[in-house]
Design a protein around this motif. Structure first.
Motif, PDB file in Angstrom:
ATOM      1  N   THR A  92     -48.869  15.537  81.631  1.00  0.00           N
ATOM      2  CA  THR A  92     -48.689  14.364  80.779  1.00  0.00           C
ATOM      3  C   THR A  92     -48.494  13.067  81.551  1.00  0.00           C
ATOM      4  N   ASN A  93     -48.218  13.162  82.830  1.00  0.00           N
ATOM      5  CA  ASN A  93     -47.962  12.008  83.691  1.00  0.00           C
ATOM      6  C   ASN A  93     -46.691  11.265  83.270  1.00  0.00           C
ATOM      7  N   TRP A  94     -45.753  11.996  82.608  1.00  0.00           N
ATOM      8  CA  TRP A  94     -44.479  11.409  82.235  1.00  0.00           C
ATOM      9  C   TRP A  94     -43.559  11.409  83.440  1.00  0.00           C
ATOM     10  N   THR A 130     -40.266  11.998  85.454  1.00  0.00           N
ATOM     11  CA  THR A 130     -39.108  12.882  85.368  1.00  0.00           C
ATOM     12  C   THR A 130     -37.862  12.218  85.954  1.00  0.00           C
ATOM     13  N   ALA A 131     -38.030  11.031  86.517  1.00  0.00           N
ATOM     14  CA  ALA A 131     -36.904  10.332  87.140  1.00  0.00           C
ATOM     15  C   ALA A 131     -36.147   9.455  86.143  1.00  0.00           C
ATOM     16  N   GLY A 132     -36.681   9.246  84.954  1.00  0.00           N
ATOM     17  CA  GLY A 132     -36.012   8.431  83.944  1.00  0.00           C
ATOM     18  C   GLY A 132     -36.694   7.092  83.762  1.00  0.00           C
ATOM     19  N   GLY A 133     -36.360   6.439  82.675  1.00  0.00           N
ATOM     20  CA  GLY A 133     -36.920   5.128  82.390  1.00  0.00           C
ATOM     21  C   GLY A 133     -38.265   5.157  81.699  1.00  0.00           C
ATOM     22  N   ASP A 134     -38.777   6.350  81.386  1.00  0.00           N
ATOM     23  CA  ASP A 134     -40.074   6.470  80.729  1.00  0.00           C
ATOM     24  C   ASP A 134     -39.847   6.581  79.226  1.00  0.00           C
ATOM     25  N   LEU A 135     -40.206   5.543  78.476  1.00  0.00           N
ATOM     26  CA  LEU A 135     -39.943   5.517  77.041  1.00  0.00           C
ATOM     27  C   LEU A 135     -40.985   6.278  76.229  1.00  0.00           C
ATOM     28  N   ARG A 136     -42.022   6.793  76.884  1.00  0.00           N
ATOM     29  CA  ARG A 136     -43.032   7.546  76.141  1.00  0.00           C
ATOM     30  C   ARG A 136     -42.485   8.864  75.614  1.00  0.00           C
ATOM     31  N   VAL A 137     -41.535   9.466  76.325  1.00  0.00           N
ATOM     32  CA  VAL A 137     -41.000  10.765  75.913  1.00  0.00           C
ATOM     33  C   VAL A 137     -40.219  10.654  74.603  1.00  0.00           C
TER      34      VAL A 137
END
Length: 52
Positions: A4-6, A8-15
């Protein structure tokens, strides 16, 4: 995440956006299915098919 290219370190609002948006869609689908399966509904939601 490789697929998904999300991030895993945080700050990704797509999840949370993905989870929240699709949980609302699942909720609406569940309401439609339960309404159609309700006894005496005959597939009509909120008296939309009630005789006038």
């Amino acid at each position: 995440m490789p697929i998904t290219n999300w991030s895993t370190a945080g700050g990704d609002l797509r999840v949370p956006h993905f989870i929240g948006l699709h949980s609302v869609q699942v909720f609406v689908l569940a309401v439609l299915v339960l309404t159609a399966l309700a006894p005496g509904s005959a597939g009509c939601a909120a008296n939309a098919c009630a005789p006038s």
